[in-house]
Design a protein around this motif. Sequence first.
Motif, PDB file in Angstrom:
ATOM      1  N   LEU A  14     -13.360 -10.862   8.811  1.00 24.30           N
ATOM      2  CA  LEU A  14     -12.850 -12.193   9.088  1.00 24.30           C
ATOM      3  C   LEU A  14     -11.590 -12.126   9.931  1.00 24.30           C
ATOM      4  N   ALA A  15     -11.464 -11.030  10.697  1.00 28.48           N
ATOM      5  CA  ALA A  15     -10.294 -10.877  11.560  1.00 28.48           C
ATOM      6  C   ALA A  15      -9.008 -10.983  10.755  1.00 28.48           C
ATOM      7  N   LEU A  16      -9.033 -10.372   9.587  1.00 24.96           N
ATOM      8  CA  LEU A  16      -7.867 -10.444   8.694  1.00 24.96           C
ATOM      9  C   LEU A  16      -7.357  -9.031   8.425  1.00 24.96           C
ATOM     10  N   GLY A  17      -7.113  -8.309   9.468  1.00 26.15           N
ATOM     11  CA  GLY A  17      -6.833  -6.884   9.347  1.00 26.15           C
ATOM     12  C   GLY A  17      -5.634  -6.531   8.489  1.00 26.15           C
ATOM     13  N   SER A  18      -4.668  -7.420   8.423  1.00 29.65           N
ATOM     14  CA  SER A  18      -3.403  -7.035   7.811  1.00 29.65           C
ATOM     15  C   SER A  18      -3.509  -6.801   6.310  1.00 29.65           C
ATOM     16  N   PHE A  19      -4.602  -7.184   5.695  1.00 30.87           N
ATOM     17  CA  PHE A  19      -4.710  -6.948   4.260  1.00 30.87           C
ATOM     18  C   PHE A  19      -5.754  -5.884   3.962  1.00 30.87           C
ATOM     19  N   ALA A  20      -6.120  -5.128   4.980  1.00 33.76           N
ATOM     20  CA  ALA A  20      -7.238  -4.207   4.819  1.00 33.76           C
ATOM     21  C   ALA A  20      -6.987  -3.200   3.712  1.00 33.76           C
ATOM     22  N   SER A 305       4.851  -6.787  -6.030  1.00 34.51           N
ATOM     23  CA  SER A 305       4.814  -5.348  -5.791  1.00 34.51           C
ATOM     24  C   SER A 305       4.631  -5.111  -4.291  1.00 34.51           C
ATOM     25  N   ARG A 306       4.805  -3.875  -3.891  1.00 37.04           N
ATOM     26  CA  ARG A 306       4.626  -3.543  -2.468  1.00 37.04           C
ATOM     27  C   ARG A 306       3.203  -3.837  -2.012  1.00 37.04           C
ATOM     28  N   GLY A 307       3.056  -4.064  -0.717  1.00 36.59           N
ATOM     29  CA  GLY A 307       1.718  -4.240  -0.165  1.00 36.59           C
ATOM     30  C   GLY A 307       1.477  -5.658   0.301  1.00 36.59           C
ATOM     31  N   ILE A 311       1.793 -15.181   1.731  1.00 39.99           N
ATOM     32  CA  ILE A 311       2.865 -16.153   1.487  1.00 39.99           C
ATOM     33  C   ILE A 311       2.241 -17.536   1.550  1.00 39.99           C
ATOM     34  N   ARG A 312       2.487 -18.327   0.508  1.00 37.72           N
ATOM     35  CA  ARG A 312       1.899 -19.662   0.447  1.00 37.72           C
ATOM     36  C   ARG A 312       2.986 -20.698   0.196  1.00 37.72           C
ATOM     37  N   GLY A 313       2.813 -21.857   0.784  1.00 42.34           N
ATOM     38  CA  GLY A 313       3.793 -22.901   0.540  1.00 42.34           C
ATOM     39  C   GLY A 313       3.255 -24.267   0.885  1.00 42.34           C
ATOM     40  N   VAL A 357       2.790  -7.942   4.612  1.00 43.17           N
ATOM     41  CA  VAL A 357       2.769  -6.683   3.866  1.00 43.17           C
ATOM     42  C   VAL A 357       4.216  -6.319   3.559  1.00 43.17           C
ATOM     43  N   TRP A 358       4.553  -6.361   2.288  1.00 45.13           N
ATOM     44  CA  TRP A 358       5.942  -6.081   1.899  1.00 45.13           C
ATOM     45  C   TRP A 358       6.142  -4.580   1.755  1.00 45.13           C
ATOM     46  N   ASP A 359       7.194  -4.072   2.440  1.00 42.63           N
ATOM     47  CA  ASP A 359       7.435  -2.626   2.473  1.00 42.63           C
ATOM     48  C   ASP A 359       8.323  -2.148   1.332  1.00 42.63           C
ATOM     49  N   GLY A 360       8.706  -3.044   0.473  1.00 45.00           N
ATOM     50  CA  GLY A 360       9.513  -2.631  -0.678  1.00 45.00           C
ATOM     51  C   GLY A 360      11.009  -2.739  -0.442  1.00 45.00           C
TER      52      GLY A 360
END
Lengths: 437, 437
Positions: A14-20, A305-307, A311-313, A357-360
């Motif tokens: 679904l062209a949603l690579g960032s959560f792969a 947690s990391r990863g 983000i929703r609002g 993607v949160w890096d911590g």
Amino acid sequence: MNRRKLLRLLSQGLALGSFAKLSSATGQAPSPRSFSEKSFESMKTLGAPLREYGERSEFEKEVVRYISPNLRTRHSGADFTPLEKLEGVITPSSLHFERHHGGVPSVDPAEYRLVIHGLVERPLMFTLQDLKRFPSVTRTYFIECAGNGQNGYRNPPDPTLTATRSRGLMSNSSWTGVPLAILLKEAGVKAGARWLIPEGQDAAAYTRSLPLEKALEDVLVAYAQNGEALRPEQGYPVRLVVPGWEGSIQVKWLRRIEVADAPVMSKDETSEYTDVMADGTIRAFTWVMDPESIITYPSGQQAISRGFHEIRGLAWSGHGRIRRVEVSLDGGNSWKQASLEGPLEPLAAVRFKYNWVWDGKPTTIMSRATDEAGNTQPTPEEFFARWGRNNRYHYNAIQAWHVGADGKVLNGDKALPGALAPSRLGAAGRGGCGGEA
Amino acid sequence: MNRRKLLRLLSQGLALGSFAKLSSATGQAPSPRSFSEKSFESMKTLGAPLREYGERSEFEKEVVRYISPNLRTRHSGADFTPLEKLEGVITPSSLHFERHHGGVPSVDPAEYRLVIHGLVERPLMFTLQDLKRFPSVTRTYFIECAGNGQNGYRNPPDPTLTATRSRGLMSNSSWTGVPLAILLKEAGVKAGARWLIPEGQDAAAYTRSLPLEKALEDVLVAYAQNGEALRPEQGYPVRLVVPGWEGSIQVKWLRRIEVADAPVMSKDETSEYTDVMADGTIRAFTWVMDPESIITYPSGQQAISRGFHEIRGLAWSGHGRIRRVEVSLDGGNSWKQASLEGPLEPLAAVRFKYNWVWDGKPTTIMSRATDEAGNTQPTPEEFFARWGRNNRYHYNAIQAWHVGADGKVLNGDKALPGALAPSRLGAAGRGGCGGEA
């Protein structure tokens, strides 16, 4: 089935690579315990029977409106929609924020009457059934208390702030009713009429002044909310819905509307719902709600947690549609465009989302909304520069959340120079709208 | 305020001329009794306090789902949304129709797991929190039982029919969840996979076969409904939402999805939810819901008086958006276009309306929907010519209402020639979906 199309769908994703890489953090490979005894329990016994009227799960009972423990009375005050515990854009009616000035009256719909009188050719009285016979309109509109965001006036900011306590005096519903313009046309508005004086059938005889021009544009005499009759605390059986304007003018338990040539200057629009400007003068009739947004996940008092995180609002504006919501992941240094989930209806809350993607590392996240009239949500500094610090209404500045190295999310608003004028916020006798004191 | 604009608005009205004489039938001139003692009662005493979770008015308790008194068990059956008692398009979650095959299980969300296994590279197990971390989608979709409209098979038609009992196995909600396509991509679907076998965590171990292609298009693994967690009878904590397809494939209390190369031919898609054609052969896998509409006001068992009425109804189609709804006021001889209330979302119910002045003469009113794929709702004669009379599912013919000279509204469907095949409708042991026996 077209196998070629199927393969294309699978390979495209679904062209949603960032959560792969989400699966490494969440989904686990099933073990022999995957289908444990517990997961079979509900399959061994017959479940609950059909019911005439459903209720939510016993496991959801902690999702409730927030009532401040500091309130001196629960009969004149406000409670907050738990924004960070909800999804989508429709606020469940049971969780729509409350605000009343004399408690929630019980009105028998069979006895209910609405009277339109004053500067009209034909004073009229309507039963509830009369109102339902007129042409109806259903629209999704947010309703927001003028005091929403009042915690933003605190200096220093409250570290325990949640999304609920930051902006939970905004709820979003599908409202059904008859356009007030139709009723006014039936009554025949006389020359010289410029204002309407709606009055509620509650113990406060809550009364406001509403410009005739707005009433003719889009105001509804509403009798339904999210498909069913209005809830008691939302004005059952009939209320005004005044799209985009402060909630306090949307008179509930509506019993009469007087057509007049001047505003009535009632206690409800003088002792409350007026704005104290920086120079101490009082500004009346600030009706339109400026654009706002708030990140509900991750938000105050949550932990991540990391990863990958979505983000929703929520964002909304009394000036029309939301045109754009931007998100900053670095304390406001740079901004990225969030996606808005349609349909984008005017004067309704919209859901915005951003894949992250949160890096911590500790960081501060925030959102800002821009509406189709071109208004952009200000920073706290910009807001206070314009409004001063004596007021307690119409706060619409950006809400920041700080994510610590441990993943704990706290209020990210910074303390501002200067002391808070003590005469307004939390002052005794000024009621509970937006405030918790 | 611009006085010129104001006068223009007042003189224009809202171009709703056809109800101009409504006030003579409804609104009355206020008398000295207008503000009677009763209307003041609620203003004399303090109302109810703030509550953490709201409930509807005590005066609305008769608005309930319809449960047929003929059901042999309430643990496997259906109840109906009271369509004619609701407004707008959102079905209140407490009134969403129910259908289950082993009662409503109680599932602890902390113990909940979803497993995806079978023809996948990486079998995966997700907690509820895992599912919520994925990118989310919120959409308004109708869900309709394949048995909705089953009363239409009765011959002669039931004169006591209501809109609820005609089409109340359709409800319309805002659903939030993660696209199933994303989870499948995480698991890695193997070559040869063509079907999914979702299974519920209920006492029926309810199981169906879902084509992989549909799953990749728009199926949601949903955890929220109308802003809050799914209701127990809607699959709490997690269900499938399969937009536009029959409700029975939208597996609730979803515990696992097996990826497979062939359908499973479960009891739930063989003993039920198959269609008996005119020649006695059985048709399986009729998934897409054809266009439907129903007038909810005025409708069966209601009564109206002469004068203006806004005819109101609902329309929906599993083929996409509703393009057009027509209304006939003369028993189907002529048709007029109803107005559709936006936003017109695909695969969601829409509200249609038509302004009508009833002259007091007996007449038959009806509606028919056309969807964007060009499908038009058939007459009963057309429907039976195509489907025969042995079936009990997927009835989508026009529903007529007869308005008598006394204003009483009754089922307007006509008896058709030929006896009803006795082997299906109301047959023992075939469950309660759509049926009342």
